[in-house]
Design a protein around this motif. Structure first.
Motif, PDB file in Angstrom:
ATOM      1  N   TYR A   1      93.155  -4.132   3.545  1.00 29.38           N
ATOM      2  CA  TYR A   1      93.416  -5.488   3.113  1.00 29.38           C
ATOM      3  C   TYR A   1      94.889  -5.641   2.765  1.00 29.38           C
ATOM      4  CZ  TYR A   1      93.266  -3.728  -1.702  1.00 29.38           C
ATOM      5  OH  TYR A   1      93.502  -3.031  -2.861  1.00 29.38           O
TER       6      TYR A   1
ATOM      7  N   LYS B   1      94.465   0.445   1.461  1.00 28.17           N
ATOM      8  CA  LYS B   1      93.265   0.968   2.083  1.00 28.17           C
ATOM      9  C   LYS B   1      92.009   0.393   1.450  1.00 28.17           C
ATOM     10  CE  LYS B   1      95.380   5.386   3.274  1.00 28.17           C
ATOM     11  NZ  LYS B   1      95.355   6.858   3.069  1.00 28.17           N
ATOM     12  N   GLY B   2      91.001   0.221   2.283  1.00 29.46           N
ATOM     13  CA  GLY B   2      89.696  -0.176   1.802  1.00 29.46           C
ATOM     14  C   GLY B   2      88.757   0.998   1.742  1.00 29.46           C
ATOM     15  N   GLU B   3      87.500   0.754   2.104  1.00 32.97           N
ATOM     16  CA  GLU B   3      86.468   1.786   2.005  1.00 32.97           C
ATOM     17  C   GLU B   3      86.485   2.783   3.161  1.00 32.97           C
ATOM     18  OE1 GLU B   3      83.679  -1.675   1.927  1.00 32.97           O
ATOM     19  OE2 GLU B   3      82.562  -0.341   0.608  1.00 32.97           O
TER      20      GLU B   3
END
Lengths: 111, 114
Positions: free
Chosen positions: B48, B57-59
């Motif tokens: 995002y 960073k996301g998941e």
């Protein structure tokens, strides 16, 4: 960090009611609800903010228990058009601007 | 208004090939997101961007890179595609962050890696 939704699936007859639940292990700024129809993009339904403000849909309601980090989506007098997969998304307290979604609840409304 | 536009809509890649998924929004939104959607897994956040010039960073960021080219555009790059990256990819944007503004989604890119 992914919120947990329940149930995974619901089958209703037109006119019946349903409740979809969403819970998080983290403190939340807000809870979002989206609906996705097959082959389409998710569409925003409602956002519930810390502090009680609520914005969104006029025929679907929701609640947000900030202390328990839980939200519920209430679909009353369901219509055929309510069919789809419902996702809750959470904005977790702690500084990041992530919007993290649960695995979804598939709702089927039959005539 | 077009809203959030993703290109391409469909793509087939061979294992090891690279490609860039494009996303543009015309709503003057500050935040942008990339998700992947796999059966039974919901929408998982890849990367995002809270504002122009920032990304995070996301998941599930492994195997992907992103560029927030300007306020309108947020691209997702697969450097060496793998079959595990077969998925539907959604770009989304919101005026502010998710604390108090809703996200708008593009129509998705269906990617198959063979």
């Amino acid at each position: 960090q992914q919120p947990v939704q329940s149930p995974q699936a619901v089958i209703l007859r037109e006119g019946e009611d349903a409740v979809i639940n969403c819970s998080s292990s983290k403190a939340l700024y807000s809870v979002h609800w989206y609906r996705q129809k097959h082959g389409e993009a998710p569409v925003f339904l409602m956002i519930l903010l810390k502090g009680g403000e609520q914005k969104g849909h006029d025929k679907i309601s929701a609640s947000f228990n900030e202390k328990k980090q839980q939200s519920s989506l209430y679909l009353t007098a369901s219509q055929l058009s309510y069919s789809g997969t419902y996702f809750c998304g959470t904005a977790i307290q702690g500084g990041s601007e992530k919007l993290v979604f649960g695995k979804g609840t598939k709702l089927t409304v039959n005539p | 208004n077009a809203g959030v536009t993703q290109t391409p809509k469909f793509q087939v890649l061979k294992t090891g090939q690279s490609m860039t998924l494009q996303c543009a929004q015309d709503m003057n939104h500050n935040s942008m997101y990339w998700y992947r959607q796999d059966p039974g897994m919901g929408l998982r956040l890849i990367y995002y961007s809270a504002s122009e010039g920032t990304t995070d960073k996301g998941e599930v960021p492994n195997g992907y890179n992103v560029s927030r080219l300007n306020k309108r555009e947020f691209s997702l790059r697969l450097e060496s595609a793998a079959p595990s990256q077969t998925s539907v990819y959604f770009c989304a944007s919101s005026y502010l962050g998710p604390r108090n503004t809703e996200a708008f989604f593009g129509q998705g890119t269906r990617l198959t890696v063979v």
